[in-house]
Design a protein around this motif. Structure first.
Motif, short mmCIF file in Angstrom:
data_model
loop_
_atom_site.label_atom_id
_atom_site.label_comp_id
_atom_site.label_asym_id
_atom_site.label_seq_id
_atom_site.Cartn_x
_atom_site.Cartn_y
_atom_site.Cartn_z
N HIS A 118 -7.75 -38.37 12.50
CA HIS A 118 -6.94 -37.29 13.07
C HIS A 118 -5.48 -36.64 13.95
CE1 HIS A 118 -8.17 -32.95 12.25
NE2 HIS A 118 -7.65 -32.37 14.48
N SER A 119 -5.49 -36.98 14.72
CA SER A 119 -4.42 -37.56 15.03
C SER A 119 -3.19 -37.68 14.24
CB SER A 119 -4.20 -37.55 17.29
OG SER A 119 -4.87 -39.37 16.43
N LEU A 120 -3.52 -39.31 13.80
CA LEU A 120 -2.13 -39.25 12.86
C LEU A 120 -1.61 -37.70 11.92
CD1 LEU A 120 -0.06 -41.51 12.39
CD2 LEU A 120 -2.52 -41.88 10.53
N ARG A 121 -2.50 -37.09 11.57
CA ARG A 121 -2.21 -36.37 10.62
C ARG A 121 -1.86 -35.27 11.48
NH1 ARG A 121 -4.85 -30.81 11.24
NH2 ARG A 121 -5.35 -29.83 9.21
N ASN A 122 -2.29 -35.18 12.43
CA ASN A 122 -2.07 -33.97 13.28
C ASN A 122 0.39 -34.73 13.56
OD1 ASN A 122 -3.81 -32.41 13.40
ND2 ASN A 122 -4.71 -32.98 15.91
N ASN A 123 0.46 -35.07 14.00
CA ASN A 123 1.58 -36.09 14.08
C ASN A 123 2.83 -36.20 13.24
OD1 ASN A 123 0.97 -38.35 16.97
ND2 ASN A 123 2.52 -37.30 17.19
N LEU A 124 1.80 -36.14 11.58
CA LEU A 124 3.11 -35.84 10.80
C LEU A 124 3.34 -34.84 10.65
CD1 LEU A 124 0.99 -38.38 8.40
CD2 LEU A 124 3.62 -38.59 9.31
N LEU A 125 2.03 -33.63 10.26
CA LEU A 125 2.33 -32.05 10.58
C LEU A 125 3.17 -31.65 11.36
CD1 LEU A 125 -0.87 -30.44 10.28
CD2 LEU A 125 0.25 -30.43 8.62
N ILE A 126 3.30 -32.65 12.85
CA ILE A 126 5.06 -32.03 14.32
C ILE A 126 6.26 -32.22 13.13
CG2 ILE A 126 5.05 -32.43 16.67
CD1 ILE A 126 2.50 -32.40 17.12
N ILE A 127 6.09 -33.51 12.87
CA ILE A 127 7.01 -33.88 11.99
C ILE A 127 7.51 -33.29 10.76
CG2 ILE A 127 8.52 -35.97 10.90
CD1 ILE A 127 6.38 -37.74 11.83
N ALA A 128 6.45 -32.44 10.50
CA ALA A 128 7.33 -31.40 8.86
C ALA A 128 7.81 -30.63 9.56
CB ALA A 128 5.26 -31.66 8.01
N PRO B 74 -9.47 -28.44 21.57
CA PRO B 74 -10.72 -28.72 21.62
C PRO B 74 -11.88 -29.61 20.98
CG PRO B 74 -10.67 -26.08 20.60
CD PRO B 74 -8.97 -27.09 20.79
N ALA B 75 -12.43 -30.34 21.16
CA ALA B 75 -13.14 -31.53 20.72
C ALA B 75 -12.37 -32.42 19.63
CB ALA B 75 -14.32 -30.52 19.38
N ARG B 76 -11.53 -32.06 20.83
CA ARG B 76 -10.13 -33.33 19.68
C ARG B 76 -8.99 -32.84 18.88
NH1 ARG B 76 -12.24 -39.51 21.72
NH2 ARG B 76 -9.77 -39.39 22.18
N TYR B 77 -9.23 -31.60 18.56
CA TYR B 77 -8.78 -31.11 16.82
C TYR B 77 -7.12 -31.23 16.93
CZ TYR B 77 -12.83 -28.51 15.37
OH TYR B 77 -14.71 -28.65 15.83
N THR B 78 -6.63 -31.32 18.42
CA THR B 78 -5.51 -30.79 18.15
C THR B 78 -4.77 -32.18 18.76
OG1 THR B 78 -5.50 -30.31 20.87
CG2 THR B 78 -5.66 -28.17 18.82
N GLU B 79 -5.32 -33.54 19.13
CA GLU B 79 -4.73 -34.83 19.72
C GLU B 79 -3.73 -34.86 18.97
OE1 GLU B 79 -7.90 -36.38 21.99
OE2 GLU B 79 -7.28 -38.40 20.82
N VAL B 80 -3.07 -35.52 19.52
CA VAL B 80 -1.40 -36.33 18.82
C VAL B 80 -2.26 -37.73 19.52
CG1 VAL B 80 -0.20 -34.76 18.08
CG2 VAL B 80 -0.37 -35.24 20.85
N ALA C 195 0.27 -39.66 20.73
CA ALA C 195 0.36 -39.99 22.41
C ALA C 195 -0.50 -39.73 22.97
CB ALA C 195 1.42 -39.43 22.91
N ILE C 196 -1.40 -38.33 22.82
CA ILE C 196 -2.82 -37.91 23.65
C ILE C 196 -3.61 -38.80 23.15
CG2 ILE C 196 -4.23 -36.20 24.10
CD1 ILE C 196 -2.30 -34.28 24.01
N TYR C 197 -4.22 -39.74 22.31
CA TYR C 197 -5.55 -40.75 22.17
C TYR C 197 -4.33 -41.81 22.95
CZ TYR C 197 -8.13 -43.66 19.03
OH TYR C 197 -8.84 -44.71 18.81
N MET C 198 -3.40 -42.27 22.72
CA MET C 198 -3.52 -43.66 23.79
C MET C 198 -3.19 -42.84 25.20
SD MET C 198 0.12 -44.49 25.00
CE MET C 198 -0.50 -44.12 26.45
N TYR C 199 -3.12 -42.26 25.56
CA TYR C 199 -3.08 -41.89 26.65
C TYR C 199 -4.59 -41.98 27.63
CZ TYR C 199 -4.22 -38.93 31.10
OH TYR C 199 -4.44 -38.04 32.59
N ALA D 50 -2.17 -51.12 22.04
CA ALA D 50 -1.82 -51.43 20.47
C ALA D 50 -0.95 -49.86 19.96
CB ALA D 50 -2.60 -52.02 19.95
N VAL D 51 -1.59 -48.91 20.40
CA VAL D 51 -1.49 -47.76 20.02
C VAL D 51 -0.15 -46.91 20.26
CG1 VAL D 51 -2.29 -45.47 20.29
CG2 VAL D 51 -3.85 -46.39 19.89
#
Lengths: 277, 295
Positions: B66-76, B241-247, B249-253, B267-268
């Protein structure tokens, strides 16, 4: 040419640019006047101008958030980091531009690759290394990464700039018996003033707004920078809106002044940075 | 011989301070991250080698995906939103369709100077029940109880941060476009106008071809910048909320500094770097084609 352009196009341009300007500045204007508004007034009406203009939000934020300490830390991190990055980058740039060593080309390409490296790729090992070296939670431990992360862009800008300095200028001085380091001090540094300025302005902005190093490499209040202190405000005290607005203003005001003075150089810096890569 | 030594020593004195610091703070930690990515390590004792287990676990974790998807949206949003919008604004200013171009330029660029932390908190307040956005919406919809609810939906929660990123960075791209548009000789455009070329033709035949290189640079900028986007989202939602907006870098953090899985976190972070290298290589391929087409 302009008479060929029809009125609808001009109208559309005004509409689009006006909307963007409103969106860009509106929230900041709202922030500015709300920071002088007592919290009960904010709750009553979010949009109205303050009826009782007050500085008490600032006084409270400054005291409770220990913003004075944070402000001072930010000044130290930003200025020391910026000066060191600019100086080191111009020195290295001279080495890369005017000395044809293979080691120089290798090191230069390492700096270029550094543009792709994100803070997150280094922060875990850096945290561990700093803990072991005993510089975790020290000013030095924050400033060193600031300098290092400023270097890739700065080295690129400096190298490109010094490459364009005529060789004859450097060589005549060398023949006159001046040592390389003298050439650096007497010729390279003075002619590099414009690029030093660009580097300093870009780095200053980045350092002032930097968050993650100051957040992760320090603990406790004493060494936090403004963005870190302001961030800790948001969660804890989020019902005292007036105070929150004031804290945000304290972090933003220096940059607005900076922008008012260096706007043109900043824009040129960003544009150049994009051209050089 | 002596002068040669002197030259070498001077070179070292000039280059080494920057290079050594850079090696110590960036290059060595990246190498260490790469190594730690293959281990399990809690921050003490010896790291235990686990091969590719961290990477396999990551791509099975729905939160990571899900955070990967958010990152790709940010790139888009950066590549398809900020860059085109930046161009439109720059072009309007460059062709002097309005008076006071300097004013518009300065105002639209302004957000770039504000710290992402401040921007995040400020926009949270704009959207909060005491903010301007609900105030406006209450008047438009006539519903006095309107509150902003995007964050409650798993799919929509990322939209506010995306909008704020657009708000922050469009001006930056606008400035870069303006600087480059100004390098096109005026005479070329004037000649085209005299030849009767219409605005769209000028745009397609003169302006766009000379922007291809710059758009490539910007795309790189946008990709690596997007993967770095941590501060804004961290301060705005913390990934919730509930990690919906996680990207990523935050997942790594959170894996590293909250759960102390240093090996997994490393690894992340390697995936973040690898991803930006891959995406940049991909866009280089696309732009190579575009350049060939226009040359």
């Amino acid at each position: 040419m302009s008479e060929r352009r029809s009125a609808p196009w001009k109208f559309a341009a005004y509409a689009v640019l006006g909307l963007f300007t409103f969106l860009s500045v509106g929230p900041l204007v709202w922030l500015l006047y709300s920071s002088f508004k007592p919290t009960p007034e904010i709750v009553m009406s979010s949009i109205a101008l303050p009826r009782d203009w007050t500085l008490s939000n600032y006084a409270k934020a400054w005291r409770l958030g220990d913003l004075g300490t944070a402000f001072l830390n930010s000044v130290v991190y930003t200025s020391v980091g910026t000066a060191a990055t600019a100086f080191l980058a111009v020195a290295a740039g001279y080495g890369f531009a005017k000395f044809s060593y293979r080691a120089g080309r290798v090191a230069y390409s390492l700096f270029v690759a550094g543009l792709l490296i994100t803070v997150h790729a280094v922060v875990v090992p850096l945290f561990v290394m700093e803990s072991r070296l005993g510089i975790y939670n020290t000013r030095l431990g924050v400033i060193l990464p600031y300098i290092a992360f400023g270097l890739p862009t700065a080295v690129l800008l400096a190298t490109a700039y010094i490459k364009a300095v005529p060789d004859s200028l450097v060589e005549s001085a060398t023949i006159d018996g001046a040592s390389y380091l003298r050439v650096f001090a007497a010729i390279i540094m003075p002619v590099s003033t414009p690029v030093l300025g660009t580097i300093a302005i870009l780095t200053f902005l980045n350092n002032w707004n930097e968050f993650i190093f100051a957040y992760l490499l320090t603990s406790g209040r004493k060494l936090k920078s403004l963005p870190v202190s302001v961030n800790s405000f948001a969660g804890v005290l989020n019902t005292d809106y007036g105070m929150q607005f004031a804290a945000l203003m304290v972090a933003t005001l220096p940059m607005l002044l900076f922008y008012a003075v260096f706007r043109n150089q900043l824009m040129r810096g960003f544009a150049e940075g994009a051209l050089k890569e | 011989m002596k002068t040669k030594n002197l030259k070498g020593a001077s070179f070292a004195a000039l280059v080494l301070p920057a290079t050594l610091l850079y090696l110590a703070v960036i290059v060595v930690p990246v190498a260490v991250s790469f190594f730690l990515g293959f281990t399990e390590w809690k921050g003490f004792g010896a790291p235990r080698f686990v091969g590719l287990a961290n990477y396999l676990r990551m791509f099975k974790d729905p939160i990571f995906l899900h955070s990967l998807r958010n990152n790709l949206l940010i790139i888009a949003v950066s590549v398809l939103g900020q860059i085109p919008l930046g161009f439109v604004l720059a072009y309007m200013l460059y062709r002097k369709l309005v008076k006071g171009t300097k004013f518009f330029e300065a105002m639209i660029f302004l957000p770039i100077t504000v710290s992402p932390i401040v921007v995040a908190i400020l926009w949270n307040m704009v959207l909060s029940p005491v903010g301007i956005f609900p105030w406006i919406m209450r008047r438009i919809t006539g519903n006095p109880d309107y509150v902003f609810r995007f964050f409650e939906d798993r799919n929509l929660a990322i939209l506010p941060p995306l909008f704020v990123l657009l708000w922050m960075f469009t001006g930056l791209y606008m400035i870069m476009f303006i600087a480059n548009l100004q390098r096109i000789p005026r005479s070329v455009i004037e000649a085209a106008v005299i030849d009767g070329a219409s605005e769209p033709v000028i745009l397609r035949k003169i302006i766009f071809p000379s922007m291809v290189g710059l758009i490539f640079t910007m795309t790189i900028f946008a990709i690596s910048g997007s993967l770095k986007s941590f501060d804004l989202i961290f301060a705005m939602t913390g990934g919730g909320p509930a990690r919906y907006t996680e990207v990523i870098a935050i997942y790594m953090y959170s894996n590293t500094f909250v759960y102390y899985n240093y090996g997994y976190g490393s690894a992340v972070s390697i995936v973040i770097v690898a991803l930006s290298v891959v995406l940049i290589a991909l866009s280089r391929g696309i732009f190579k084609r575009l350049e060939d087409k226009y040359e």
